[in-house]
Design an enzyme around this catalytic site. Structure first.
Site, PDB file in Angstrom:
ATOM      1  N   LYS A 110      20.375  94.076 -39.165  1.00 21.72           N
ATOM      2  CA  LYS A 110      19.479  93.227 -38.635  1.00 21.72           C
ATOM      3  C   LYS A 110      18.856  92.411 -39.867  1.00 21.72           C
ATOM      4  CE  LYS A 110      16.361  93.333 -35.196  1.00 21.72           C
ATOM      5  NZ  LYS A 110      16.681  93.523 -33.763  1.00 21.72           N
ATOM      6  N   ASP A 149      15.517  87.913 -31.859  1.00 19.36           N
ATOM      7  CA  ASP A 149      14.670  88.870 -31.906  1.00 19.36           C
ATOM      8  C   ASP A 149      13.283  88.367 -31.749  1.00 19.36           C
ATOM      9  OD1 ASP A 149      14.681  92.215 -31.964  1.00 19.36           O
ATOM     10  OD2 ASP A 149      13.088  91.628 -33.579  1.00 19.36           O
TER      11      ASP A 149
HETATM   12  P1  NDP Z   1       9.417  88.190 -28.322  1.00 23.44           P
HETATM   13  O1  NDP Z   1       9.119  87.336 -29.594  1.00 23.44           O
HETATM   14  O2  NDP Z   1      10.100  87.300 -27.066  1.00 23.44           O
HETATM   15  O3  NDP Z   1       8.062  88.715 -27.637  1.00 23.44           O
HETATM   16  C1  NDP Z   1       7.457  89.721 -28.404  1.00 23.44           C
HETATM   17  C2  NDP Z   1       6.123  90.107 -27.416  1.00 23.44           C
HETATM   18  O4  NDP Z   1       5.413  91.264 -28.225  1.00 23.44           O
HETATM   19  C3  NDP Z   1       5.444  88.724 -27.555  1.00 23.44           C
HETATM   20  O5  NDP Z   1       4.234  88.704 -26.530  1.00 23.44           O
HETATM   21  C4  NDP Z   1       4.086  89.088 -28.813  1.00 23.44           C
HETATM   22  O6  NDP Z   1       2.865  88.624 -28.707  1.00 23.44           O
HETATM   23  C5  NDP Z   1       4.084  90.833 -28.572  1.00 23.44           C
HETATM   24  N1  NDP Z   1       3.615  91.215 -29.910  1.00 23.44           N
HETATM   25  C6  NDP Z   1       4.196  91.095 -31.135  1.00 23.44           C
HETATM   26  N2  NDP Z   1       3.602  91.659 -32.041  1.00 23.44           N
HETATM   27  C7  NDP Z   1       2.558  92.451 -31.339  1.00 23.44           C
HETATM   28  C8  NDP Z   1       1.562  93.305 -31.769  1.00 23.44           C
HETATM   29  N3  NDP Z   1       1.597  93.760 -33.016  1.00 23.44           N
HETATM   30  N4  NDP Z   1       0.904  93.683 -30.791  1.00 23.44           N
HETATM   31  C9  NDP Z   1       1.069  93.493 -29.665  1.00 23.44           C
HETATM   32  N5  NDP Z   1       1.842  92.491 -29.004  1.00 23.44           N
HETATM   33  C10 NDP Z   1       2.688  92.135 -29.973  1.00 23.44           C
HETATM   34  O7  NDP Z   1      10.362  89.257 -28.721  1.00 23.44           O
HETATM   35  P2  NDP Z   1      11.348  90.273 -27.783  1.00 23.44           P
HETATM   36  O8  NDP Z   1      10.642  90.160 -26.156  1.00 23.44           O
HETATM   37  O9  NDP Z   1      12.581  89.699 -27.971  1.00 23.44           O
HETATM   38  O10 NDP Z   1      11.373  91.436 -28.533  1.00 23.44           O
HETATM   39  C11 NDP Z   1      10.307  92.596 -28.115  1.00 23.44           C
HETATM   40  C12 NDP Z   1      10.719  93.770 -28.803  1.00 23.44           C
HETATM   41  O11 NDP Z   1      12.087  94.204 -27.988  1.00 23.44           O
HETATM   42  C13 NDP Z   1      11.100  94.090 -30.107  1.00 23.44           C
HETATM   43  O12 NDP Z   1      10.592  95.465 -30.644  1.00 23.44           O
HETATM   44  C14 NDP Z   1      12.402  93.630 -30.445  1.00 23.44           C
HETATM   45  O13 NDP Z   1      13.060  94.083 -31.340  1.00 23.44           O
HETATM   46  C15 NDP Z   1      13.059  94.480 -29.152  1.00 23.44           C
HETATM   47  N6  NDP Z   1      14.375  93.938 -28.656  1.00 23.44           N
HETATM   48  C16 NDP Z   1      14.669  92.619 -28.140  1.00 23.44           C
HETATM   49  C17 NDP Z   1      15.887  92.401 -27.728  1.00 23.44           C
HETATM   50  C18 NDP Z   1      16.086  91.039 -27.067  1.00 23.44           C
HETATM   51  O14 NDP Z   1      17.219  90.806 -26.650  1.00 23.44           O
HETATM   52  N7  NDP Z   1      15.485  89.824 -27.605  1.00 23.44           N
HETATM   53  C19 NDP Z   1      16.983  93.361 -27.794  1.00 23.44           C
HETATM   54  C20 NDP Z   1      16.596  95.008 -28.130  1.00 23.44           C
HETATM   55  C21 NDP Z   1      15.183  94.891 -28.502  1.00 23.44           C
HETATM   56  P3  NDP Z   1       2.433  87.375 -29.655  1.00 23.44           P
HETATM   57  O15 NDP Z   1       2.901  86.238 -28.775  1.00 23.44           O
HETATM   58  O16 NDP Z   1       1.083  87.369 -29.824  1.00 23.44           O
HETATM   59  O17 NDP Z   1       3.085  87.352 -30.696  1.00 23.44           O
END
Ligand code: NDP
Length: 451
Positions: A130, A170
């Site tokens: 990572k 991510d």
């Molecule tokens: P994105 O950046 O596309 O979206 C993240 C989302 O989470 C946004 O809506 C963001 O809001 C919100 N968020 C971030 N921090 C916080 C917080 N402290 N409190 C509340 N909401 C929050 O990321 P992904 O969708 O790609 O990833 C989401 C999760 O899934 C992570 O844990 C990632 O590690 C995991 N994941 C992702 C994969 C992928 O293929 N993308 C694969 C496997 C796991 P805001 O816009 O306000 O920041």
């Protein structure tokens, strides 16, 4: 007399904490895995004499570097970048890159550790890694993001390679950032290889990669429900986040006949009792990704919905819950609220979104609970398929990939059953995932001797 690893869990964890001071996320992730592994290895002497658990909790290497870039006003900005190469016993390091102000070495070490077991669970030959930076892409211009990504890759390129380490996206790293980083890698090395996944379709990307994590989480949820003679159809779903994983999870739930009533971002959550249907999901995708807007704007667009500032959606009544935002976004009180409100299944789309205490609440209540390393493995699985397509210089059709994703998620579910089915109607998916992932990596390490 050889030194063996026969210590109790508390002593083992004290050692982990001593070796990794001020790294709470990492020690939390190790604790969650170790709780299950201790029982499993109890009578397996080879794992003890070869110190497998200690070796597996020490990353192969952690690279930390300076990332210097110039903003639009001519100011020089200095950030820190990392790549954690956790374990390559079963394949090249593989895992995403995160750009977010909350990124620390501890967060990346926890993610790389989890990734190692998750990748093993997919059945594909991928090790765990990572990376990322404390850079905040929010509010930055495209050019600023481009300059940051180029600077980040100018150091990272020497540590990665198609058969060495293959990063992906991510939080904060989507198609735009992958494009800038791949372009810089190609410029520096003059190699066009599958060194990153999540690439655009024009330059070696795979169909359904953007959808894979969210869709995969819902396929896993479906398998859990099916195992109990139930299904997604007609279920009310509460989802957090509104990024890549959350919107695609919402899409798949909707396609399967469920009703999604919440989504969120770091500002709060929206509750739409009418259901967030495909048109609304499409609006959110454009608004949040292309326009870089906020989820709170949803209530101006769709009447009947409410915005709850600074809150998580876990008190909203539901049948199933999918935390899809970030780590530790669901605590034990919120877990109790979900259980009390009749939630029967939780599938983690995000990595470690439930605190350790929250996972214990779900386990004690014996509801279906799929940890991220099982439920969200669809993303890295399709990344693995992207690597295969790049190596073969070909691309598979969408239908083929959809079928492969479903097969992989069903395979993960079966591997969890193999080690987590208590035989009394309750499946401990956390235990199942931890043991199945651990065993594959540990057995490969045993085969290599002391390295
Ligand atoms: P994105 O950046 O596309 O979206 C993240 C989302 O989470 C946004 O809506 C963001 O809001 C919100 N968020 C971030 N921090 C916080 C917080 N402290 N409190 C509340 N909401 C929050 O990321 P992904 O969708 O790609 O990833 C989401 C999760 O899934 C992570 O844990 C990632 O590690 C995991 N994941 C992702 C994969 C992928 O293929 N993308 C694969 C496997 C796991 P805001 O816009 O306000 O920041």
């Amino acid at each position: 007399m050889a030194v063996t690893d026969h210590v109790d869990l508390a002593t083992f964890m004290k050692g982990v904490e001593r070796r990794n001071p001020h790294q709470p996320e990492f020690t939390q992730a190790v604790q969650e895995v170790a709780e299950d592994i201790f029982d499993f290895i109890e009578d397996k002497e080879a794992y003890h004499s070869e110190q497998i658990l200690r070796r597996i909790t020490e990353p192969d290497r952690v690279v930390s570097f300076r990332v210097c870039w110039e903003d639009d006003n001519g100011n020089i900005r200095v950030q820190r970048g990392w790549r954690v190469q956790n374990n390559n016993a079963i394949g090249p390091y593989k895992g995403g890159i995160r750009f977010h102000p909350s990124v620390t070495e501890s967060v990346l070490k926890f993610l790389a550790f989890e990734q190692t077991f998750k990748n093993a669970l997919t059945g594909l030959p991928m090790g765990g890694g990572k990376g990322g930076s404390n850079f905040n892409p929010k509010g930055k211009s495209d050019r600023e993001v481009m300059r940051f990504c180029q600077s980040f890759m100018t150091e990272l390129y020497r540590h990665i390679g198609a058969d060495v380490d293959v990063p992906a996206g991510d939080i904060g790293v989507g198609g735009r950032e992958i494009g800038y980083m791949f372009g810089q890698y190609k410029r520096i090395t003059n190699h066009f290889t599958g060194v990153l996944t999540g690439k655009g379709m024009e330059y070696g990307g795979s169909m359904i990669r953007p959808e894979a994590t969210g869709y995969g989480a819902v396929y896993f949820l479906q398998e859990m429900l099916k195992h109990r003679g139930d299904g997604v159809k007609g279920k009310i779903a509460v989802i957090s986040g509104s990024g890549n994983v959350a919107t695609h999870a919402a899409e798949k739930i909707t396609q399967m006949g469920g009703k999604v009533v919440t989504l969120s971002d770091s500002g709060g959550f929206i509750h739409d009792p009418d259901g967030i249907d495909q048109d609304k999901i499409d609006w959110i995708k454009i608004h949040k990704t292309r326009n870089r807007g906020r989820i709170s704007d949803y209530v101006d667009q769709y009447s009947g919905a409410t915005f709850h500032e600074g809150k998580n959606p876990w008190h909203v009544k539901c049948d199933v819950a999918l935390p899809c935002a970030t780590q530790n976004e669901l605590d034990d009180e919120e877990a109790k609220a979900l259980v009390a409100n009749g939630c029967i299944a939780v599938a983690e789309g995000a990595n470690m979104p439930s605190t350790l205490k929250a996972t214990h609440v779900f386990k004690d209540a014996k509801i279906m609970f799929a940890p991220g390393k099982a439920a969200n493995a669809g993303g890295v699985a399709v990344s693995g398929l992207e690597m295969s397509q790049n190596s073969e210089r070909r691309s598979w059709k969408e239908e083929e990939l959809q079928k492969m994703l479903l097969d992989i998620m069903q395979g993960i579910h079966n591997r969890c059953l193999a080690y987590g089915d208590k035989g009394n109607g309750y499946v401990d998916y956390v235990k199942g995932a931890n043991i199945a992932g651990f065993k594959k990596v540990a057995d490969a390490m045993l085969a290599f001797g002391v390295v």
